[in-house]
Write an enzyme that holds these catalytic residues in place. Structure first.
Site, PDB file in Angstrom:
ATOM      1  N   ASP A 223       0.830  -1.196   0.000  1.00 33.87           N
ATOM      2  CA  ASP A 223       0.000   0.000   0.000  1.00 33.87           C
ATOM      3  C   ASP A 223       0.872   1.256   0.000  1.00 33.87           C
ATOM      4  O   ASP A 223       1.889   1.324   0.705  1.00 33.87           O
ATOM      5  CB  ASP A 223      -0.887  -0.024   1.258  1.00 33.87           C
ATOM      6  CG  ASP A 223      -1.907   1.083   1.288  1.00 33.87           C
ATOM      7  OD1 ASP A 223      -2.764   1.128   0.391  1.00 33.87           O
ATOM      8  OD2 ASP A 223      -1.848   1.912   2.220  1.00 33.87           O
ATOM      9  N   GLU A 274      14.654 -15.153  -0.552  1.00 32.77           N
ATOM     10  CA  GLU A 274      15.134 -16.259   0.277  1.00 32.77           C
ATOM     11  C   GLU A 274      14.134 -17.400   0.335  1.00 32.77           C
ATOM     12  O   GLU A 274      14.462 -18.505   0.761  1.00 32.77           O
ATOM     13  CB  GLU A 274      15.423 -15.761   1.695  1.00 32.77           C
ATOM     14  CG  GLU A 274      16.528 -14.719   1.775  1.00 32.77           C
ATOM     15  CD  GLU A 274      16.614 -14.104   3.165  1.00 32.77           C
ATOM     16  OE1 GLU A 274      15.970 -14.655   4.099  1.00 32.77           O
ATOM     17  OE2 GLU A 274      17.299 -13.077   3.328  1.00 32.77           O
TER      18      GLU A 274
END
Length: 562
Positions: A223, A274
């Site tokens: 956002d 990751e």
């Protein structure tokens, strides 16, 4: 390993570079409080979403994006977060979230969650501690606290205005009762902005990202992704009269699009990398051009950015050709897909917006003084044509819940039912966003049209929506729902998301025509019917094609005659 675990494991396998799922996905936005309500309290919830996953699978979407469901006092419908690592009781529990994501993954649907990093709720533990701390303290350094101007600090630090209207600064009362510092809130006064120059803020959001990634989410919609960094010195700024409140048509704003924000997203890019499964970051970044928006999706930053320049384009053939051309130049130039969108929870639904008068082409500022209500028949025809065009474009696309039913903006909500802060902060001059957030209708003959089984609803559903209910449309091959279902199936079958665009000439200035592989798209935005080539087979059309012609406000997909 169970079948559900196998499905989840399959989703979380990295693809070859250039073939990641988010490059071509159709992603369906769920506004949780308005989607489906399992508890019957009138507010949609996570179990409600879980109970409707089969319908989403049958529609054919690749992923869902959930607007905020985290702990919040709900001053701004969840975009004021008090606890980023918990579920608000309105929507259920963390266990309910786990059930929902497991159910989605079992159906091959990925899950993106909303993250609100620009600001928190004023009920967040950090801000509550900041209020009781002293100026210059560690607690206040996490937010944008500043001394006021004037002899007694009685004037705000600068002249910035809130997106919701009114000043962007609020003065606090210090623990000793004296008038104190001011804090910045680009949105409601209950939404204080974080100070992203603070290392504690950065580390806290790394923790939040990991919390949800560990639960299996496939990505984050971020956002106000262009607003985290403010220009040093916080200089005064007065937007031009025609400016967009989120910066969508402004070139240089001291609180939007600052260069330092890119460092944050490079860090996040490494973090999500990751995790297996091509987890994605999508930016809500209201910037003036596709070229500027593309800066958010360079190879080491975010993966997608909403194409708001496309969303804001008027129903005009030349304008659409221009924004599509620019988008397909700017985004691929940095290795990112075009990401197309026509509606969301913050804008007037495109089934109404595209039929507003010329002086309100995209509905910004719609309110009691708007001269005319949208023409519903015209708006729906244009919306169906616009979506038919959009879903043939290469790249990824976002749908907003209910647009597959052709839902219009609810303009005539009772004033006492409105809840958007925009309505209150503009003293009733702008309706705000409640009209696109009304709960969606599932079943024509059930209470609240199947939103729940009690008839309760946080915003009233219009009586005329019975004819738009999903069960009615599912039985109608010509319905908007049937059109969307066919569009998604054909889009996948034809590989349009991974295709490329070549403009097709010869149809006239009021037509948008292009080829994506073996599929040709003809969208008539003019006032006269358009003839189709003799050597083409109609795959699907957004509306009837009388006498083999494409009428105004209609789009068609064509394939070569075999």
């Amino acid at each position: 390993m169970t079948s559900t675990q196998e499905d989840t494991a399959a989703l979380h396998v990295d693809a070859e570079p250039g073939a990641e799922w988010w490059r071509t996905a159709v992603i369906y936005q769920i506004y949780p409080r308005s989607f489906a309500d399992a508890s019957g309290d009138g507010i949609g919830d996570l179990p409600g979403i879980t109970g409707r996953l089969d319908e989403l699978a049958s529609l054919g979407v690749d992923a869902i994006w959930l607007s905020p469901f985290m702990t919040s006092p709900q001053r701004d419908a969840g975009y004021d977060v008090a606890d980023y690592c918990d579920v608000d009781p309105l929507f259920g529990t963390v266990a309910d979230f786990d059930d929902m994501i497991e159910g989605a993954h079992a159906r091959g649907i990925r899950v993106i969650v909303d993250l609100v990093p620009n600001h928190s709720s004023d009920q967040h533990a950090w801000f509550q501690r900041a209020l009781t701390a002293s100026p210059g303290s560690r607690e206040r350094a996490r937010y944008m606290f500043r001394d006021g101007r004037g002899d007694q600090g009685e004037l705000p630090p600068n002249n910035w205005e809130s997106v919701f209207g009114g000043p962007a600064w609020t003065r606090v009362t210090e623990p000793d009762g004296s008038p104190g510092q001011w804090y910045l809130h680009l949105f409601d006064m209950s939404q204080p902005d974080f100070d992203w120059s603070n290392d504690e803020v950065r580390e806290e959001f790394r923790r939040i990202l990991r919390f949800w990634l560990d639960r299996g989410v496939d990505g984050f919609r971020v956002d106000v992704a262009h607003g985290l960094i403010k220009k040093p010195g916080l200089p005064d700024y007065t937007p031009p009269a025609e400016a967009d409140s989120m910066g969508g048509n402004e070139a240089d704003v001291p609180y939007w699009g600052q260069e330092g924000v890119h460092e944050i997203y490079r860090d996040w890019h490494d973090l999500v990398g990751e995790y297996a499964g091509d987890r994605a970051l999508c930016a809500e970044a209201w910037l003036p051009t596709p070229e500027k928006t593309a800066l958010w999706v360079r190879p080491d930053e975010m993966h997608q950015a909403f194409n708001f320049a496309y969303l804001q384009t008027a129903w005009d053939a030349a304008a659409l050709r221009e924004v599509i051309t620019e988008s397909l130049r700017a985004f691929p130039a940095v290795g990112a897909p075009g990401t197309w969108v026509l509606s969301n929870h913050d804008v007037v639904r495109h089934a109404s917006r595209l039929a507003l008068a010329a002086d309100h082409p995209q509905g910004h500022g719609i309110g009691p003084a708007t001269p005319d209500k949208p023409d519903l028949e015209l708006g729906l025809a244009r919306a169906r044509a616009a979506t038919t065009l959009m879903l043939a474009l290469p790249g990824s696309a976002y749908l907003y819940q209910g647009e597959e039913l052709g839902l219009p903006e609810v303009v005539d909500l009772p004033d006492d039912a409105r809840q958007d802060p925009t309505w209150f902060r503009t003293h009733g001059e702008r309706y705000g966003r409640d009209g696109c957030r009304v709960p969606i209708p599932w079943a024509a003959d059930e209470l609240a049209y199947g939103f729940n089984d009690t008839g309760e609803s946080w915003l009233p559903l219009p009586a005329e929506w019975a004819r738009l209910a999903r069960d009615v449309q599912a039985a109608d091959p010509d319905s908007t729902l049937s059109l969307y279902t066919r569009l998604l199936a054909e889009r996948r079958e034809r590989g349009l998301g991974a295709g490329s665009l070549e403009w097709v000439e010869g149809f006239g200035d009021d037509v948008v025509a292009f080829a994506n592989g073996a599929t040709t798209v003809v969208a008539n935005l003019g006032t006269a019917p358009v003839a189709l080539p003799d050597d083409a087979e109609v795959v699907l059309a957004s509306g009837p094609l009388p006498d083999g012609l494409v009428p105004p406000d209609t789009a068609v997909w064509l394939a070569p005659n075999r």
